[in-house]
Design a protein around this motif. Structure first.
Motif, PDB file in Angstrom:
ATOM      1  N   ARG A   1      82.133  25.568 138.353  1.00  0.00           N
ATOM      2  CA  ARG A   1      82.934  24.388 138.679  1.00  0.00           C
ATOM      3  C   ARG A   1      82.888  24.064 140.173  1.00  0.00           C
ATOM      4  N   ASP A   2      82.673  25.111 140.979  1.00  0.00           N
ATOM      5  CA  ASP A   2      82.777  24.931 142.436  1.00  0.00           C
ATOM      6  C   ASP A   2      81.558  25.501 143.151  1.00  0.00           C
TER       7      ASP A   2
ATOM      8  N   ARG B   1      91.585  22.029 129.859  1.00  0.00           N
ATOM      9  CA  ARG B   1      90.819  22.706 130.911  1.00  0.00           C
ATOM     10  C   ARG B   1      90.301  21.702 131.951  1.00  0.00           C
TER      11      ARG B   1
ATOM     12  N   ARG C   1      86.067  34.437 132.677  1.00  0.00           N
ATOM     13  CA  ARG C   1      86.429  34.817 131.310  1.00  0.00           C
ATOM     14  C   ARG C   1      86.634  36.336 131.203  1.00  0.00           C
TER      15      ARG C   1
ATOM     16  N   THR D   1      78.978  31.777 136.095  1.00  0.00           N
ATOM     17  CA  THR D   1      80.215  32.180 136.786  1.00  0.00           C
ATOM     18  C   THR D   1      81.438  32.022 135.887  1.00  0.00           C
TER      19      THR D   1
ATOM     20  N   ARG E   1      89.847  33.861 142.592  1.00  0.00           N
ATOM     21  CA  ARG E   1      88.707  33.046 143.043  1.00  0.00           C
ATOM     22  C   ARG E   1      88.031  33.703 144.240  1.00  0.00           C
TER      23      ARG E   1
ATOM     24  N   ARG F   1      93.708  21.807 140.156  1.00  0.00           N
ATOM     25  CA  ARG F   1      94.214  23.020 140.815  1.00  0.00           C
ATOM     26  C   ARG F   1      94.022  22.905 142.334  1.00  0.00           C
TER      27      ARG F   1
END
Ligand code: DC
Length: 233
Positions: free
Chosen positions: A139-140, A189, A42, A37, A118, A196
């Motif tokens: 990440r999620d 990062r 990217r 993902t 997102r 965030r």
């Protein structure tokens, strides 16, 4: 090894800690599909760069939103039988090499914190993984994309060790980068990703924590294979 059960395996963790190496290894072992993902965020970032939709690290959100709405940003993956690797396509064009460069790495976190970006990508990820038989890294994934994933792994390693690995990798690809620059990027990062507002990086309560600072790629893969086998029982 195959089994009729088609699991959803979520691998989350910090930047440059080898999530994709682990995810690809697991996907190969269990003959599952691998979905990167990070490559999708990217690819959107590359679109931003190529279309001049940013000023420094400020993204021109209205214009980017319009591009999504007009269907100008299509992301997909294709398997290359020659290299035996999956390639990321942006509007049908292979952008696999371009999206790994430092220019994209430096802008991807600001792009990935935009809620509509997102939202778009999470929908696409859910669609890609809904049949199961997938290993998805990001990440999620365990916290947001697939909160009911069958197995969740949270991967981490010391920032300096991650920066050294990434530095070696980029140097081998012939990129002109310094170790300090990479370390700063890794730390920045980590900070942006975990602070965030929308779906920050955090370990899901039911995720297994793996720190690979001092273990080999093979050991890490074997640990993860054992975890999957437990779930397949
Ligand atoms: O895994 P990677 O380093 O290629 O990811 C690039 C960036 O994309 C990373 O800095 C954070 C973002 N990302 C994200 O916000 N959510 C994901 N599921 C995957 C990546």
């Amino acid at each position: 090894m195959t089994n009729n059960k088609k699991l959803i395996i979520a691998i989350d963790g910090h930047s440059s800690c080898g999530k994709s190496t682990l995810a690809k290894g697991l996907a190969k072992h269990f003959e599952y599909k691998y979905i990167d993902t990070g490559a999708m965020y990217r690819a959107v970032t590359l679109y931003v760069i190529e279309n001049n939709l940013h000023e420094g690290k400020t993204i021109k959100e209205e214009e980017l939103k319009k591009a999504f709405e007009e269907g100008k940003i299509k992301i997909s993956f294709q398997y290359n039988p020659e290299t035996k690797k999956s390639e990321t396509l942006l509007n049908g064009k292979n952008v696999e090499n371009k999206i790994r460069g430092i220019e994209v790495s430096n802008l991807v976190s600001p792009v990935a914190q935009i809620p509509f970006v997102r939202h778009e990508l999470v929908n696409l990820q859910r669609e890609m993984g809904k049949e199961g038989g997938i290993v998805m890294d990001g990440r999620d994934i365990g916290t947001n994309v697939f909160p009911n994933a069958d197995l969740k792994i949270f991967l981490t390693a010391d920032a300096e060790i991650r920066a050294k690995r990434r530095y070696k990798e980029l140097k081998e690809k012939g990129q002109d980068v310094s170790y300090e620059e990479i370390l700063a990027n890794v730390k920045e990062r980590d900070y942006i990703d975990s602070t965030r507002k929308t779906n920050p990086l955090r370990q899901a309560e039911d995720a297994v924590l793996l720190d690979n600072s001092h273990i080999s790629i093979e050991e890490q893969l074997q640990n993860a294979i054992n975890l999957v086998n437990e779930k397949l029982k």
